[in-house]
Design a protein around this motif. Structure first.
Motif, PDB file in Angstrom:
ATOM      1  N   LYS A 323       0.812  -1.022   0.125  1.00  0.00           N
ATOM      2  CA  LYS A 323      -0.022  -0.027  -0.011  1.00  0.00           C
ATOM      3  C   LYS A 323       0.753   1.244   0.067  1.00  0.00           C
ATOM      4  O   LYS A 323       1.861   1.344   0.813  1.00  0.00           O
ATOM      5  CB  LYS A 323      -0.840  -0.007   1.113  1.00  0.00           C
ATOM      6  CG  LYS A 323      -2.098   0.912   1.108  1.00  0.00           C
ATOM      7  CD  LYS A 323      -2.913   0.585   2.605  1.00  0.00           C
ATOM      8  CE  LYS A 323      -3.843   1.747   2.629  1.00  0.00           C
ATOM      9  NZ  LYS A 323      -4.923   1.967   1.524  1.00  0.00           N
ATOM     10  N   GLY A 324       0.596   2.067  -0.971  1.00  0.00           N
ATOM     11  CA  GLY A 324       1.416   3.598  -1.009  1.00  0.00           C
ATOM     12  C   GLY A 324       0.816   4.170   0.462  1.00  0.00           C
ATOM     13  O   GLY A 324       0.172   3.824   1.064  1.00  0.00           O
ATOM     14  N   HIS A 325       1.675   5.389   0.696  1.00  0.00           N
ATOM     15  CA  HIS A 325       1.749   6.045   1.610  1.00  0.00           C
ATOM     16  C   HIS A 325       0.373   6.781   1.844  1.00  0.00           C
ATOM     17  O   HIS A 325      -0.503   7.069   0.625  1.00  0.00           O
ATOM     18  CB  HIS A 325       2.597   7.283   1.889  1.00  0.00           C
ATOM     19  CG  HIS A 325       2.728   7.857   3.238  1.00  0.00           C
ATOM     20  ND1 HIS A 325       1.885   9.047   3.363  1.00  0.00           N
ATOM     21  CD2 HIS A 325       3.322   7.830   4.419  1.00  0.00           C
ATOM     22  CE1 HIS A 325       2.380   9.704   4.590  1.00  0.00           C
ATOM     23  NE2 HIS A 325       3.014   8.836   5.265  1.00  0.00           N
ATOM     24  N   ARG A 326      -0.126   6.734   3.013  1.00  0.00           N
ATOM     25  CA  ARG A 326      -1.659   7.246   3.207  1.00  0.00           C
ATOM     26  C   ARG A 326      -2.056   8.784   2.465  1.00  0.00           C
ATOM     27  O   ARG A 326      -3.050   9.051   2.044  1.00  0.00           O
ATOM     28  CB  ARG A 326      -2.266   7.223   4.577  1.00  0.00           C
ATOM     29  CG  ARG A 326      -1.493   8.471   5.541  1.00  0.00           C
ATOM     30  CD  ARG A 326      -1.663   8.010   6.979  1.00  0.00           C
ATOM     31  NE  ARG A 326      -1.066   8.821   7.700  1.00  0.00           N
ATOM     32  CZ  ARG A 326       0.291   8.661   8.008  1.00  0.00           C
ATOM     33  NH1 ARG A 326       0.863   7.444   7.589  1.00  0.00           N
ATOM     34  NH2 ARG A 326       0.782   9.430   8.874  1.00  0.00           N
ATOM     35  N   SER A 327      -0.648   9.434   2.498  1.00  0.00           N
ATOM     36  CA  SER A 327      -1.045  10.852   1.788  1.00  0.00           C
ATOM     37  C   SER A 327      -0.961  10.715   0.316  1.00  0.00           C
ATOM     38  O   SER A 327      -1.241  11.824  -0.429  1.00  0.00           O
ATOM     39  CB  SER A 327       0.030  11.841   2.336  1.00  0.00           C
ATOM     40  OG  SER A 327       1.352  11.157   1.730  1.00  0.00           O
ATOM     41  N   PHE A 328      -0.582   9.640  -0.303  1.00  0.00           N
ATOM     42  CA  PHE A 328      -0.060   9.645  -1.615  1.00  0.00           C
ATOM     43  C   PHE A 328      -0.993   8.600  -2.585  1.00  0.00           C
ATOM     44  O   PHE A 328      -1.210   8.794  -3.649  1.00  0.00           O
ATOM     45  CB  PHE A 328       1.325   9.376  -1.549  1.00  0.00           C
ATOM     46  CG  PHE A 328       2.042   9.575  -3.070  1.00  0.00           C
ATOM     47  CD1 PHE A 328       2.049  10.669  -3.719  1.00  0.00           C
ATOM     48  CD2 PHE A 328       2.343   8.203  -4.009  1.00  0.00           C
ATOM     49  CE1 PHE A 328       2.772  11.103  -4.689  1.00  0.00           C
ATOM     50  CE2 PHE A 328       3.175   8.691  -5.273  1.00  0.00           C
ATOM     51  CZ  PHE A 328       3.422  10.019  -5.513  1.00  0.00           C
ATOM     52  N   GLY A 329      -1.438   7.459  -1.856  1.00  0.00           N
ATOM     53  CA  GLY A 329      -2.643   6.631  -2.394  1.00  0.00           C
ATOM     54  C   GLY A 329      -1.289   5.605  -3.317  1.00  0.00           C
ATOM     55  O   GLY A 329      -0.088   5.717  -3.267  1.00  0.00           O
ATOM     56  N   GLY A 330      -1.959   4.746  -4.291  1.00  0.00           N
ATOM     57  CA  GLY A 330      -1.290   3.925  -5.065  1.00  0.00           C
ATOM     58  C   GLY A 330      -0.460   2.756  -4.553  1.00  0.00           C
ATOM     59  O   GLY A 330      -0.723   2.439  -3.255  1.00  0.00           O
ATOM     60  N   LEU A 331       0.473   2.203  -4.965  1.00  0.00           N
ATOM     61  CA  LEU A 331       1.257   0.980  -4.627  1.00  0.00           C
ATOM     62  C   LEU A 331       2.562   1.436  -4.479  1.00  0.00           C
ATOM     63  O   LEU A 331       3.162   2.379  -4.993  1.00  0.00           O
ATOM     64  CB  LEU A 331       1.009   0.259  -5.644  1.00  0.00           C
ATOM     65  CG  LEU A 331      -0.375  -0.551  -6.015  1.00  0.00           C
ATOM     66  CD1 LEU A 331      -0.539  -1.181  -7.488  1.00  0.00           C
ATOM     67  CD2 LEU A 331      -1.078  -1.338  -4.938  1.00  0.00           C
ATOM     68  N   ARG A 332       3.371   0.794  -3.768  1.00  0.00           N
ATOM     69  CA  ARG A 332       4.717   1.287  -3.274  1.00  0.00           C
ATOM     70  C   ARG A 332       5.537  -0.306  -3.044  1.00  0.00           C
ATOM     71  O   ARG A 332       4.788  -0.703  -1.935  1.00  0.00           O
ATOM     72  CB  ARG A 332       5.014   2.278  -2.229  1.00  0.00           C
ATOM     73  CG  ARG A 332       6.391   2.429  -1.891  1.00  0.00           C
ATOM     74  CD  ARG A 332       6.457   3.408  -0.847  1.00  0.00           C
ATOM     75  NE  ARG A 332       5.657   3.326   0.500  1.00  0.00           N
ATOM     76  CZ  ARG A 332       5.580   4.197   1.341  1.00  0.00           C
ATOM     77  NH1 ARG A 332       6.377   5.144   1.185  1.00  0.00           N
ATOM     78  NH2 ARG A 332       4.994   3.947   2.199  1.00  0.00           N
ATOM     79  N   ALA A 333       6.313  -0.485  -3.500  1.00  0.00           N
ATOM     80  CA  ALA A 333       7.462  -1.589  -3.145  1.00  0.00           C
ATOM     81  C   ALA A 333       8.473  -1.117  -2.545  1.00  0.00           C
ATOM     82  O   ALA A 333       9.329  -0.437  -3.337  1.00  0.00           O
ATOM     83  CB  ALA A 333       7.418  -2.623  -4.288  1.00  0.00           C
ATOM     84  N   SER A 334       8.756  -1.259  -1.574  1.00  0.00           N
ATOM     85  CA  SER A 334      10.186  -0.849  -0.748  1.00  0.00           C
ATOM     86  C   SER A 334      11.216  -1.951  -0.781  1.00  0.00           C
ATOM     87  O   SER A 334      10.894  -3.301  -0.220  1.00  0.00           O
ATOM     88  CB  SER A 334       9.924  -0.298   0.702  1.00  0.00           C
ATOM     89  OG  SER A 334       9.239   0.732   0.435  1.00  0.00           O
TER      90      SER A 334
END
Ligand code: PMP
Length: 359
Positions: A323-334
């Motif tokens: 899950k992307g950051h709540r302020s940014f949305g979208g998807l995120r892979a760290s």
């Protein structure tokens, strides 16, 4: 089914480190005491702390011109500690704004009454690129220039550090510390919260030029760099367990061949995922290619409900915390240092299948 944790932080630690913690937890070095219960005033802990400092010094080629500090309060405390310790003669602070965390640093300085100036910002481009600093800008009025080497939320990085600035350069390196080979000599102060690439939450590392360690009496003790240096990061009780774990992660990184070797692996992992996203007609990443982060890769299907579906299905497939950051949305892979190539391949496999089933 293997589980891969793509969280932006606290993030996955090397499995070898977790195994070592587990083995040593009941009794550290045959002391009969757990790391969770030993005093920071023991020789045992002093050795742990000093070894961690020495290993970090070796990994980053940190010269004797710099002091290494362990502090608490996360990156956020450093947003305040840096101006409190570095601003003299009512000077202003210059910032490069490359995302949410840059803005948080700016806001914190403003809250404390410091005067800030944003010399370059990519806010108008929705932080899809690193803003260009006009090097002809006169900097004499500023105490230092602050930048964020990696924007964790948006997924972009400053890979080329401005140099010859004539004022101190301060970097928040929280989310790509030890992931790519920066030259510490390019900076006067670097700080990073541990919980992404370096260890568990609860400790931050500050690397500071010794000539900036000025003694002030009007700074709260736990934020006072001079005092922290003088007391070898033990003015008050340090986060013993977190520092111990940082020490284990640093040993692990040395065994991996150090920062240059892990950087090669990080490049490969990131290139594979970006290549997959770029070749897909289903997922997109709109960050300027040369500014893309190696450690935090943001992408989206373009639909928030479909993104949510990706997150749910990925969780079921063992790819957690996309899950992307709540302020940014979208998807995120760290993809921090501890993420193995296999994790990235598993993610790409999952995303391929999801695309085939939902196109
Ligand atoms: N700076 C950056 C670049 C970050 O990514 C974060 C946390 N995600 C912070 C600062 C704030 O760190 P903390 O939550 O440890 O205060």
């Amino acid at each position: 089914m293997p589980i891969y944790n793509f969280s932006a932080g606290p993030a996955m630690l090397p499995p070898e480190v977790i195994t070592q913690i587990q083995a040593e937890l009941p009794s550290l070095a045959n002391s009969g005491m757990s790391i969770l219960e030993i005093s920071h005033r023991t020789k045992l802990f002093e050795n742990i702390l000093n070894t961690a400092k020495a290993d970090l010094r070796a990994l980053l080629n940190i010269s004797s011109d710099y002091e290494i500090l362990f502090m608490q309060g996360g990156g956020t405390a450093q947003f305040a500690a840096v101006p409190l310790n570095l601003v003299t003669h009512s000077k202003k602070i210059a910032f490069i704004d490359s995302g949410y965390w840059s803005m948080r640093a700016i806001q914190e300085a403003q809250t404390l009454g410091f005067t800030t100036a944003i010399l370059a910002s990519s806010q108008k481009q929705n932080y899809t690129n690193i803003p260009k600093l006009d090097i002809s800008t006169p900097l004499d009025d500023y105490a230092y220039l602050h930048l964020t080497t990696n924007s964790t939320i948006e997924g972009l990085s400053i890979h080329a550090i401005p140099n010859n600035l004539k004022i101190p350069l301060v970097a928040d390196m929280s989310s790509n510390f030890l992931a790519e080979p920066y030259n510490i000599n390019d900076f006067d102060l670097v700080y990073a919260g541990a919980q992404k690439n370096l260890g568990p939450a609860g400790v931050s590392v500050v690397i500071i030029k010794k000539r900036l360690l000025v003694s002030y009496s009007n700074i709260t003790s736990v934020m006072n760099y001079h005092l922290t240096a003088q007391k070898n990061s033990m003015f008050n009780t340090p986060p013993v367990f977190a520092i111990y774990t940082v020490g284990l992660v640093l040993k692990w990184l040395k065994a991996q061949g150090g920062v240059a070797a892990i950087y090669e692996k990080n490049l490969k992992k990131a290139q594979l995922l970006y290549q997959f996203i770029d070749n897909s007609k289903f997922y997109t990443n709109n960050i300027n290619k040369k500014d893309r982060s190696l450690t935090n890769i943001t992408f989206t299907t373009g639909s928030s409900s479909l993104d949510e579906k990706v997150i749910q299905a990925a969780t079921a497939a063992g790819c957690l915390n996309l899950k992307g950051h709540r302020s940014f949305g979208g998807l995120r892979a760290s993809l921090y240092n501890a993420m193995p190539l296999e994790g990235v391949l598993a993610l790409i496999d999952f995303l391929t299948t999801f695309e085939e089933n939902n196109r």
